[in-house]
Design a protein around this motif. Sequence first.
Motif, short mmCIF file in Angstrom:
data_model
loop_
_atom_site.label_atom_id
_atom_site.label_comp_id
_atom_site.label_asym_id
_atom_site.label_seq_id
_atom_site.Cartn_x
_atom_site.Cartn_y
_atom_site.Cartn_z
N GLY A 154 36.92 31.44 31.62
CA GLY A 154 38.36 31.25 31.60
C GLY A 154 39.08 31.72 32.84
O GLY A 154 40.31 31.71 32.88
N LYS A 155 38.33 32.15 33.86
CA LYS A 155 38.95 32.66 35.08
C LYS A 155 38.50 31.85 36.28
O LYS A 155 37.50 31.15 36.23
CB LYS A 155 38.62 34.14 35.28
N GLN A 156 39.24 31.99 37.37
CA GLN A 156 38.87 31.32 38.60
C GLN A 156 37.71 32.03 39.28
O GLN A 156 37.50 33.23 39.09
CB GLN A 156 40.09 31.27 39.54
N ARG A 157 37.00 31.27 40.07
CA ARG A 157 35.92 31.85 40.86
C ARG A 157 36.54 32.79 41.90
O ARG A 157 37.53 32.46 42.55
CB ARG A 157 35.13 30.75 41.55
N GLU A 158 35.93 33.97 42.04
CA GLU A 158 36.45 34.95 42.98
C GLU A 158 35.36 35.43 43.92
O GLU A 158 34.18 35.51 43.55
CB GLU A 158 37.05 36.16 42.23
N LEU A 159 35.79 35.77 45.13
CA LEU A 159 34.86 36.28 46.13
C LEU A 159 34.54 37.74 45.84
O LEU A 159 35.44 38.55 45.62
CB LEU A 159 35.48 36.13 47.52
N VAL A 160 33.26 38.07 45.86
CA VAL A 160 32.80 39.41 45.53
C VAL A 160 32.36 40.17 46.78
O VAL A 160 32.73 41.32 46.98
CB VAL A 160 31.65 39.35 44.52
N ALA A 161 31.54 39.50 47.60
CA ALA A 161 30.99 40.18 48.78
C ALA A 161 30.63 39.14 49.83
O ALA A 161 30.31 38.00 49.50
CB ALA A 161 29.75 40.99 48.41
N THR A 162 30.70 39.56 51.09
CA THR A 162 30.34 38.68 52.19
C THR A 162 29.49 39.44 53.21
O THR A 162 29.55 40.67 53.31
CB THR A 162 31.58 38.16 52.93
N ILE A 163 28.70 38.66 53.96
CA ILE A 163 27.95 39.23 55.07
C ILE A 163 27.94 38.22 56.20
O ILE A 163 27.69 37.03 55.98
CB ILE A 163 26.52 39.64 54.64
N THR A 164 28.22 38.68 57.41
CA THR A 164 28.26 37.78 58.55
C THR A 164 26.89 37.68 59.20
O THR A 164 25.94 38.38 58.82
CB THR A 164 29.26 38.29 59.60
N THR A 165 26.79 36.82 60.21
CA THR A 165 25.51 36.65 60.90
C THR A 165 25.07 37.91 61.62
O THR A 165 23.88 38.09 61.88
CB THR A 165 25.61 35.50 61.91
N ILE A 166 26.00 38.78 61.93
CA ILE A 166 25.62 40.02 62.62
C ILE A 166 25.64 41.22 61.67
O ILE A 166 25.59 42.36 62.10
CB ILE A 166 26.53 40.30 63.83
N GLY A 167 25.71 40.91 60.36
CA GLY A 167 25.53 41.96 59.38
C GLY A 167 26.77 42.72 58.96
O GLY A 167 26.66 43.74 58.27
N ILE A 168 27.92 42.24 59.35
CA ILE A 168 29.15 42.89 58.90
C ILE A 168 29.42 42.48 57.46
O ILE A 168 29.37 41.30 57.13
CB ILE A 168 30.34 42.51 59.80
N THR A 169 29.67 43.46 56.63
CA THR A 169 29.85 43.20 55.20
C THR A 169 31.29 43.44 54.77
O THR A 169 32.03 44.20 55.40
CB THR A 169 28.92 44.09 54.37
N GLY A 170 31.65 42.78 53.67
CA GLY A 170 32.97 42.96 53.08
C GLY A 170 32.86 42.85 51.57
O GLY A 170 31.97 42.17 51.06
#
Length: 111
Positions: A42-58
Motif C-alpha cells: 500500500g505504499k510507494q517504492r522508496e530508496l533505502v541505500a545507494t552506492i556509487t562506482t567509487i564506493g560512496i554510500t548513502g
Amino acid sequence: QVQLVESGGGLVQPGGSLRLSCAASESIFNFYGVGWYRQAPGKQRELVATITTIGITGYAASVKGRFTISRDNAKKTVYLQMNSLKTEDTGVYYCHSENSWGQGTQVTVSS
C-alpha cells in the motif's frame, strides 16, 4: 539489457538480521551506481541505500546505522546487510542499476 537478481529475503523476528544480494548478469557495477529500494504494502517504492562506482554510500534516515550497502565487483554483486530489523522494514526489496530493476525479494519482519 542487464539482468539483476535479488536474493536473501525471508522471515525474521524484530531485532534480527538479513543480508540481501543483488547479482548482475554483466559487470556493470564498475560503471554504474546501485540503489536498493523497498516497497511496503500500500505504499510507494522508496530508496533505502545507494552506492556509487567509487564506493560512496548513502542511506535513508530510517535505516541509517542499521543497514550497510557494499559491492563486490569481481562477483558482480551488491549486498545490503540489514541489522536490528524492525516491523516497518517489511516489504519487497529491489535493486536498481543502469535503468534495470530486479524482480524483488520479500522481507518480512514479524514476531
